[in-house]
Structures are given as structure tokens and as C-alpha cells.
Write a protein that holds these residues in place. Structure first.
Motif, short mmCIF file in Angstrom:
data_model
loop_
_atom_site.label_atom_id
_atom_site.label_comp_id
_atom_site.label_asym_id
_atom_site.label_seq_id
_atom_site.Cartn_x
_atom_site.Cartn_y
_atom_site.Cartn_z
N GLU A 184 -10.68 -4.46 -9.71
CA GLU A 184 -11.45 -3.64 -10.65
C GLU A 184 -10.79 -2.31 -10.93
O GLU A 184 -11.07 -1.66 -11.94
CB GLU A 184 -12.86 -3.42 -10.11
CG GLU A 184 -13.71 -4.70 -10.13
CD GLU A 184 -15.10 -4.47 -9.57
OE1 GLU A 184 -15.30 -3.45 -8.87
OE2 GLU A 184 -16.00 -5.30 -9.82
N GLY A 185 -9.89 -1.88 -10.05
CA GLY A 185 -9.17 -0.63 -10.26
C GLY A 185 -8.00 -0.75 -11.21
O GLY A 185 -7.39 0.25 -11.60
N ILE A 186 -7.64 -1.98 -11.59
CA ILE A 186 -6.54 -2.19 -12.55
C ILE A 186 -7.11 -2.05 -13.95
O ILE A 186 -7.79 -2.94 -14.45
CB ILE A 186 -5.89 -3.58 -12.35
CG1 ILE A 186 -5.36 -3.71 -10.93
CG2 ILE A 186 -4.77 -3.79 -13.35
CD1 ILE A 186 -4.83 -5.09 -10.60
N ARG A 187 -6.82 -0.95 -14.60
CA ARG A 187 -7.42 -0.66 -15.91
C ARG A 187 -6.54 -1.09 -17.09
O ARG A 187 -7.04 -1.38 -18.16
CB ARG A 187 -7.69 0.85 -16.03
CG ARG A 187 -8.66 1.37 -14.97
CD ARG A 187 -10.01 0.69 -15.09
NE ARG A 187 -10.96 1.20 -14.10
CZ ARG A 187 -12.13 0.65 -13.86
NH1 ARG A 187 -12.48 -0.45 -14.52
NH2 ARG A 187 -12.95 1.16 -12.96
N THR A 201 -12.38 -6.02 -0.47
CA THR A 201 -11.19 -5.20 -0.74
C THR A 201 -10.43 -5.73 -1.95
O THR A 201 -9.96 -4.96 -2.80
CB THR A 201 -10.26 -5.20 0.49
OG1 THR A 201 -10.98 -4.73 1.62
CG2 THR A 201 -9.04 -4.31 0.26
N GLN A 242 0.83 -1.21 0.00
CA GLN A 242 0.00 0.00 0.00
C GLN A 242 0.86 1.26 0.00
O GLN A 242 0.64 2.19 -0.78
CB GLN A 242 -0.92 0.00 1.23
CG GLN A 242 -1.89 1.16 1.27
CD GLN A 242 -2.93 1.09 0.16
OE1 GLN A 242 -3.69 0.13 0.09
NE2 GLN A 242 -2.96 2.08 -0.70
N ALA A 272 -0.66 -3.97 -7.17
CA ALA A 272 -2.10 -4.15 -7.01
C ALA A 272 -2.49 -5.63 -7.07
O ALA A 272 -3.34 -6.10 -6.30
CB ALA A 272 -2.84 -3.37 -8.09
N ASN A 307 -12.37 -4.74 -5.20
CA ASN A 307 -12.22 -3.31 -5.51
C ASN A 307 -10.83 -3.03 -6.09
O ASN A 307 -10.68 -2.23 -7.02
CB ASN A 307 -12.46 -2.46 -4.27
CG ASN A 307 -13.90 -2.52 -3.81
OD1 ASN A 307 -14.80 -2.80 -4.61
ND2 ASN A 307 -14.13 -2.24 -2.54
N THR A 308 -9.81 -3.69 -5.53
CA THR A 308 -8.45 -3.49 -6.04
C THR A 308 -8.31 -4.00 -7.46
O THR A 308 -7.74 -3.34 -8.33
CB THR A 308 -7.44 -4.21 -5.13
OG1 THR A 308 -7.57 -3.74 -3.79
CG2 THR A 308 -6.01 -3.97 -5.61
N SER A 351 2.64 1.75 -3.43
CA SER A 351 1.75 2.21 -4.49
C SER A 351 1.36 3.67 -4.29
O SER A 351 1.30 4.45 -5.25
CB SER A 351 0.49 1.34 -4.55
OG SER A 351 0.84 0.01 -4.90
N LYS A 411 2.38 6.30 -7.33
CA LYS A 411 1.32 6.94 -8.10
C LYS A 411 1.58 8.42 -8.33
O LYS A 411 1.02 9.02 -9.26
CB LYS A 411 -0.03 6.76 -7.39
CG LYS A 411 -0.60 5.36 -7.51
CD LYS A 411 -1.88 5.23 -6.71
CE LYS A 411 -2.41 3.79 -6.77
NZ LYS A 411 -3.62 3.61 -5.92
#
Length: 655
Positions: free
Chosen positions: A318-321, A312, A275, A297, A315-316, A278, A282
Motif C-alpha cells: 500500500e506504500g507503493i504509490r 507487513t 530494507q 518494495a 503495508n509495504t 531502501s 530514499k
């Protein structure tokens, strides 16, 4: 094998898309496209400069537009026999075919330029060799890539040759690490602590890729130590840029440590490190850390899935695009499938498993394309060299024939007799020459068939070992599943022990298909990986024990390596389970393995509580000890146990 380059079909699509979207919109600062500037250049040198210094040649015109223009200039140079211009435009063709994805054509053109040694200048030689290096890497012809780099060194283009990136692309991470230390680590000045921090970070990454996370963590911690010395050194003036670099390097290293903790199943320790890493990375402006952010991630989500923090983790994920590599995309789909399996949404899980199947099919298609281009690059180059050789031989034969005709004219008196002998001799030479050519071709064909057969055999053996490893991992997974559905503690212990033994055998086959030589296994690395595997099974302890492994340079064949792996698995497991009931803070394990000629020696000891004084291995030995005795007998030896001193010591000789 990880695919690191876009191949022809994908590259072509990329160029067509880019061309259609930006053809009318993008021009340079004065409204002239890069291709138009190339056409308006007054001479060859100006065109070459315009071609190579343009940062984005394809912002307006595609690579095919450039190729069409360069072909026109090449045809003009051929008409007037301007050799220098022909070579220069051929090299531009080679670059364009490389950009398009026709790596075999690019190789053929670059080698054709290099073949004209008497007219190629240093600039063309350098560009041609750099192109060959890049093309061979994309074609995965790593031996040819090494030859290209050695040629650059021999021509004075580069001073020091390094191959660690090539070894890493081949999956030989240990060898890549040693090469990196030899070529880079030895050049770092003693006082440059920041460079030493980056060096140990790189070494740690090689060890992490080699699936040796505990050893990798030691290197990463060394890197953090050097970095702390650098930051706290007030005697050296640091710019704002230096401070930022040190902060981002620290974040990068902490992310790697967190990833290693996940590999060791220490999920709570990993989460905070991942955490923090990252959050810092970022803030970096640029693409340097995009790949690590995705890795962080993925490992972060895996840790939460293992701790049943499913929301958790989801959500993590799904945040990887934008996964940076195919490997990351496969890992993302696998973790999402695991999440949906956990919440019993099997339909969604199946969709992600199917995505990975489609990716695997695409990778197989890409690999077939690479193989075809490899064959064209190798066979095409060979035919070109043979053609040149035959032309030179024919020229020499023609010259000799002209000399013979002149000699006959000067000796008219003996013309008829000489003609008879000359014709007979020439016929004999032709017959011998034709026979020699046939023999050479036959030998070359047989050699080619043998080499192909050997490569196919090695490939099949590696595939067999890979599949055996996968099957053993599946058995291990089935044992884990059975463990979850079993309430009996004795049954759980038995299943865990069986799982550990299966992992020890799977690790043998994994090391085999990763090696160049399928006959032997390097035991130092295998023992390190085996201990990491045993630690992952026995979560309750083992991480504080000081383990010394003395097996450097020892190699065993598979018939000996498997019994050794199972023996060592039993001994280490017993130590973790029984040797330190009051805590393992001061625990020590010593492993010694040597093989000298036809004889070998193995020794294992720990400083734990040892065996009971009245223990007799022949009467009241456990199942594990009976298994060890049978495995030692399989090695044509006898197990010796010394329980007179602190702890216990096992040893035996073997053939």
C-alpha cells in the motif's frame, strides 16, 4: 516484451493536458514564451538554436502549436527553393512528430533529410541519425536502429558503436552482457576500482534479468569488493560527492542482491538487505533510484508474503504509490491479489486480477499501434526511394532521347531510314524495360510475402513455446497446490520430484522463445538456470556445493535438450537429496557436455557418499535411475556408472 515508450494515443493526451493546464501560467524569465522567441529569431540559424537548446519547449505551447509554426516557415522556404532551410525545418518537423508519438512520420522526414547527401551538413546529419536511432528504438525496429548507429560511426559522429542496450530491450540479456563487457568493460583502467565496481554491478543486473540469480550474486559481491577497496583507499582524496556516490552505489548493489535472494527463495537473507537499501536510497535527491525503490518494495513484500507476514506485506504494497513501469504495476497487482487470496478475500483478489487483464489488453492495443507504425515507416520509406529512382531513370531516358533527335537533325539524308530503326529499337527497349519492371516488382512482392511468412512463422513458434512454458508452469503450480493438501511424506516427495521434472521441461521452452534461433538451445545458460530451479525445490541444501559447468558453446536441438534436461534434473536432485547427508560444505559437482559434429559426450560426477557397493542398476535401480536409463536409450546410447572412486560418476556418448 516490455514497452519502454509512451505511444501516440497516450502522448497526445499528455500534450493536450499539459497545454491546457499551463498555457496561461508559465512564461520564461522575461515574459516571452519559447515559441514566441522562436518566431522573433532573426534568421534560420537563430531559430535552429532556439529550437534545440530550449530545455522545455512545451511548457506554454504544445507540440502541435510548434508544428503549425514550423510548417509555415517550411512552406516559405519551399517557395523560394531554399534547400538548406527546407532541410532544417523538415528535421524540426521530424523532432516534433517524435515528441508527439508519430514515429513513422518522424522516420520518413529524417530519412528524407539524410537522402540529400550532397547538401546535408554534419550538424543536420548528426541530428537526423540520432532521431532515427531514437525512433527505431521506440518502433522496436532494432535492426534499423543498429544501422543508424553504424552510420553515425561511419560519419565520424561517434567513435565506438555499442548495442548492449538494444539487445537488452530485445530480452537478449546474455548477449547484452557480452556486448557491454566488450565495449565498456575492456575500456576501464586497471586502477579505477570505482569504475570496476559499477561495471560488475551492471553485469550482475544483466544476469539477474536473465534469471540467473546465483551467478548474478557473484558479480554483485565482486562489485562490493571493489567498492570496499575504493572506500578504504586513504591515498586518494575523495570529495563529499564521491563519498555520497559510493554510499548510494553500495545501497543499490545490496538491493540487487536482496532481489536475487528472493528469486532463490532465501527470504530471510533478502529482507534485511532490501530494507537497508531502501532506507539509504530514499535519502537521494532526484529520480535516479525511484525505479529500484519500487522494485525493492515489491521483492520485500513478496518475501514477507512467502513467510506469512501478511500484514507487513500489505503495508509495504500500500506504500507503493507510483510504479515506474507497467511491469512493476502488474507485479504490484499480482502481489496484492496473492495477499487477498491468503486471507480468503477472493472478491478483492479478483479485482486485482482483472486490473492486470485490463493492462494486458492495453498492452496488446499498444503493440498493434507499434506494428502499424512499423509498417508505415518501412513501406513509406521504400516507396519514396523507388520514386526517386524512377525519376532519375526518366531523366536519363529524356537526355538520351534529346541526343538522338539532335543526331537525326544532323543526318537529314538518312532521316527516314534512321527514324524507322530508332522507333523499332525504342519500342524494343520500352518493352524490355516494362517487362523488367514487372519482373522486379513481382520478385519484390514475392520476397516481401516470403519474409512476412517467415516472420509470422517465427512469431507463432515463439508464441507456442511461450504457451507451452506457461501450461507447464500451471502444471507445476497444481502440483504445488496438491503438495500443500497432501499429508503423506512419500506422496509429497513424489509430487516435488514431478514438479522438478516439469520445471526442467518448461525451462527448455522458455529458453527457446527467448532465442533468436528457435532450432537450438545454448546449454551453458540452460544448465545454470536448471540448477537454480532445482535449488529452489530442495530448500534444505545445495547452496554450498561447488558446481562446475563445462558446456560453453554447446548447442542442442529440442529433441536432445529435453532428455538432457530431465537426466540432469534427476542427477542434481539425487545429489542434493542423498550425496551429502552430513553437510555439503565441501561438496562438488562436475558437469561436462560437449558436441563435436555428429557425436557428443556427457559426464556428471559428485564427491558425495556414492552408491552402495552391491548396487546393480539393472536389478535394484530407483525410479529416477530407471527414468535416466530410458532417457539415455532415447538418445541411442547406454548409461555408464563408475562408483569405484569417491562419490559417483555417470557418463555416456550420444549422437
Amino acid at each position: 516484451m516490455e514497452i519502454k515508450s509512451m505511444l501516440k494515443v497516450f502522448t497526445c493526451a499528455l500534450f493536450f493536458t499539459t497545454s491546457s493546464l499551463t498555457l496561461l501560467a508559465q512564461k520564461d524569465s522575461i515574459g516571452i514564451s519559447a515559441l514566441e522567441k522562436f518566431k522573433r529569431a532573426p534568421d534560420l540559424n537563430a531559430r535552429a538554436t532556439s529550437f534545440y537548446v530550449t530545455p522545455n519547449r512545451y511548457s506554454v505551447n504544445s507540440a502541435y502549436d510548434w508544428l503549425e509554426t514550423v510548417n509555415v516557415y517550411l512552406d516559405s522556404a519551399k517557395k523560394i527553393q531554399d534547400t538548406s532551410a527546407m532541410l532544417s525545418y523538415q528535421l524540426m518537423q521530424s523532432q516534433l512528430y517524435n515528441d508527439i508519438g508519430d514515429f513513422d512520420k518522424s522516420v520518413a522526414l529524417a530519412k528524407e533529410v539524410m537522402a540529400v547527401n550532397d547538401t546535408v551538413n554534419n550538424v543536420l546529419s548528426k541530428r537526423a541519425l540520432i532521431l532515427l536511432d531514437e525512433n527505431y528504438g521506440k518502433l522496436q525496429l532494432y535492426d534499423k536502429q543498429i544501422e543508424a548507429r553504424e552510420a553515425m560511426r561511419d560519419r565520424g559522429i561517434i567513435e565506438e558503436v555499442s548495442f548492449y542496450d538494444i539487445y537488452a530491450n530485445m530480452g537478449l540479456y546474455r548477449k547484452a552482457m557480452k556486448e557491454y563487457i566488450r565495449t565498456v568493460g575492456t575500456t576501464i583502467p586497471d586502477g579505477d576500482v570505482f569504475a570496476k565496481a559499477k561495471h560488475h554491478n551492471k553485469v550482475g543486473q544483466f544476469l539477474k534479468l536473465d534469471e540467473s540469480p546465483s551467478t548474478a550474486i557473484n558479480e554483485f559481491k565482486k562489485a562490493l569488493g571493489y567498492l570496499e577497496v575504493y572506500v578504504n583507499d586513504i591515498s586518494e582524496v575523495k570529495t563529499q560527492k564521491d563519498i555520497f556516490e559510493s554510499e548510494f552505489l553500495k545501497a543499490e548493489i545490496e538491493g540487487h542482491i536482496g532481489q536475487c535472494y528472493v528469486k532463490q527463495k532465501e527470504y530471510l537473507e533478502a529482507i534485511s538487505l532490501l530494507q537497508n537499501s531502501s532506507d539509504k536510497l530514499k535519502t537521494y535527491v532526484g529520480d535516479t533510484f525511484k525505479g529500484q525503490l519500487v522494485d525493492n518494495a515489491l521483492y520485500f513484500a513478496e518475501a514477507h508474503l512467502q513467510l506469512d507476514n501478511n500484514k507487513t506485506a500489505k503495508n509495504t504494497l500500500e506504500g507503493i504509490r507510483a510504479p515506474q513501469t507497467i511491469k512493476q504495476e502488474i507485479s504490484l497487482n499480482k502481489l496484492l491479489a496473492t495477499y487477498y487470496d491468503k486471507i480468503e478475500n477472493y472478491k478483492s483478489a479478483a479485482q486485482y486480477y482483472k486490473k492486470n487483464e485490463r493492462i494486458t489488453d492495453s498492452l496488446n492495443a499498444i503493440e498493434n499501434t507499434v506494428l502499424k507504425q512499423q509498417l508505415v515507416a518501412i513501406v513509406g520509406t521504400s516507396d519514396l526511394d523507388n520514386s526517386r529512382k524512377l525519376i532519375r531513370e526518366q531523366k536519363l531516358a529524356n537526355e538520351r532521347f534529346r541526343n538522338e533527335i539532335q543526331a537525326k537533325d544532323e543526318r537529314i539524308f538518312l532521316v527516314y531510314i534512321s527514324l524507322v530503326f530508332i522507333l523499332l529499337g525504342f519500342a524494343g527497349l520500352v518493352f524490355a524495360y516494362v517487362k523488367s519492371i514487372k519482373n522486379q516488382r513481382l520478385i519484390a512482392e514475392q520476397k516481401h510475402l516470403i519474409e512476412n511468412s517467415l516472420r509470422e512463422k517465427d512469431s507463432l513458434l515463439k508464441e507456442i513455446h511461450h504457451r507451452v512454458k506457461n501450461n507447464l508452469q500451471m502444471v507445476s503450480s497444481l502440483l504445488s497446490l496438491q503438495t500443500r493438501n497432501t499429508k503423506s511424506k512419500a506422496a509429497i516427495v513424489a509430487l516435488e520430484e514431478g514438479k522438478s521434472r516439469v520445471k526442467a521441461m518448461a525451462l527448455i521452452h522458455q529458453k527457446l522463445y527467448q532465442n533468436d534461433d528457435l532450432s537450438f538451445i545454448e546449454m551453458q545458460g540452460y544448465i545454470e538456470s536448471l540448477i537454480n530451479s532445482v535449488q529452489s525445490v530442495y530448500k534444505k541444501g545445495g547452496h554450498n556445493i561447488n558446481i562446475t559447468i563445462d558446456a560453453e558453446g554447446t548447442e542442442l536441438d529440442i529433441d536432445r535438450a529435453i532428455p538432457f534436461g530431465l537426466i540432469l534434473n534427476e542427477l542434481v536432485s539425487n545429489t542434493f537429496k542423498y550425496a551429502f547427508p552430513d553437510g555439503d560444505e565441501n561438496g562438488k559437482i562436475y558437469i561436462h557436455l560437449r558436441k563435436n559434429g555428429d557425436r557428443g559426450y556427457f559426464e556428471y560426477s559428485d564427491n558425495g557418499v556414492g552408491l552402495a557397493g552391491d548396487f546393480d542398476q539393472n536389478t535394484n535401480g530407483s525410479m529416477g535411475l530407471r527414468l535416466i536409463n530410458r532417457l539415455v536409450n532415447q538418445l541411442q546410447s547406454k548409461l555408464n556408472i563408475d562408483k569405484s572412486k569417491e562419490g559417483v560418476r555417470f557418463w555416456f556418448d550420444f549422437k
